[in-house]
Design an enzyme around this catalytic site. Structure first.
Site, PDB file in Angstrom:
ATOM      1  NE  ARG A   1      -6.384   2.758   4.070  1.00 57.66           N
ATOM      2  CZ  ARG A   1      -7.142   3.045   5.115  1.00 57.66           C
ATOM      3  NH1 ARG A   1      -8.457   2.923   5.034  1.00 57.66           N
ATOM      4  NH2 ARG A   1      -6.603   3.460   6.249  1.00 57.66           N
TER       5      ARG A   1
ATOM      6  CB  CYS B   1     -11.669  -1.029   9.664  1.00 56.03           C
ATOM      7  SG  CYS B   1     -12.423   0.050  10.913  1.00 56.03           S
TER       8      CYS B   1
END
Length: 283
Positions: free
Chosen positions: A180, A239
């Protein structure tokens, strides 16, 4: 007082009226799952706080998937559970602290020092011989007026992160999985990639093979390799939505590397504005 982690044996030794235990189990793909799991069996006396409803605020489409909750509202929720200034809070989940670390950070954000994550979560509790209960929790302590004090958890907002790109004063550390971070296999947010210049340190690397946090010395060595000589105060964590970044903050605190900060909006807020730059690849 436990400030980072607490073992199952240590929790079992605490008098019930000295601790407020909070179940933080959650699944991003099934928001109702955590409460269902809690109803089926939880640590005796534990209360349930929901990531979306209690530990996050209202979404606007521009402030990320899990914006910070209203501080006063969260204080009322904690006070209703009996959390007073000297009360030990213990948060747990079944995902290596992935969600429990959010409550740990939020309590510190409100200035509460006596908060820890159950190391190893429910599996560690059961391995230590602890039972689970399906009974709705009854507060062992009377409701209290939770007093917000000077924050122990500093933050940086999107504007600060953006300004840092041109005049670097801190390093951004992204807690998401490496794919990601590179912009691959993005299923949670509409744009793949990362904040330009960010470092990647997946939160799962804080855990050993049994799902416990690594020993402080091991974590310190791991994180010093990431920091590259920078002091902890020059680190800002992010995050996808400000949840798993708290796991990295907890790991650093447990390793004795105190003072790093959180970018609460994280990638989901950052990528909501097309004017903000996006990087892909491993650097």
């Amino acid at each position: 007082m436990y400030r980072t982690l607490i073992s199952a044996d240590e929790l079992m030794a605490l008098p019930a009226d000295d601790v407020v235990i909070v179940d933080c189990r959650f699944k991003l793909a099934d928001p109702d799952w955590g409460h269902t799991a809690y109803a089926a069996g939880h640590l005796p006396g534990a209360h349930y706080l929901h990531l979306d409803y209690h530990l996050s605020g209202a979404k606007t489409g521009q402030n990320g998937r899990h914006p910070l909750p209203d501080a006063e509202r969260l204080a009322v929720s904690l006070g209703a559970l009996g959390v007073a200034p000297d009360t030990q809070i213990v948060a747990y989940d079944d995902a290596g602290g992935m969600f429990a670390a959010r409550l740990w950070w939020l309590a510190r954000w409100l200035g509460h020092e006596a908060v820890a994550v159950l190391d190893g979560g429910i599996p560690a509790w059961q391995t230590a011989g602890g039972d689970l209960s399906a009974e709705e929790a009854k507060a062992a302590r009377l409701p209290s007026r939770f007093k917000i004090r000077a924050s122990l958890a500093p933050t940086v907002d999107a504007a600060g992160v953006l300004a840092n790109l041109d005049a670097p004063r801190f390093a951004v550390v992204d807690a998401r999985a490496a794919d990601r971070f590179r912009g691959e296999n993005e299923t949670m947010d509409p744009v793949g990639g990362h904040i330009p210049g960010a470092l990647n340190r997946p939160f799962a690397l804080n855990l050993d093979a049994e799902g416990h946090f690594k020993a402080p010395g091991v974590l310190a060595a791991d994180w010093q390799a990431v920091l590259g000589g920078r002091p902890a105060t020059d680190i800002v964590h992010q995050c996808g939505s400000g949840v798993t970044a708290c796991h990295n903050l907890l790991a650093m605190e447990h390793a004795g590397l105190a003072g790093s900060r959180l970018y609460p909006g994280s990638w989901s807020e950052w990528c909501a504005d097309p004017a903000r730059p996006v990087a892909t690849g491993s650097a």
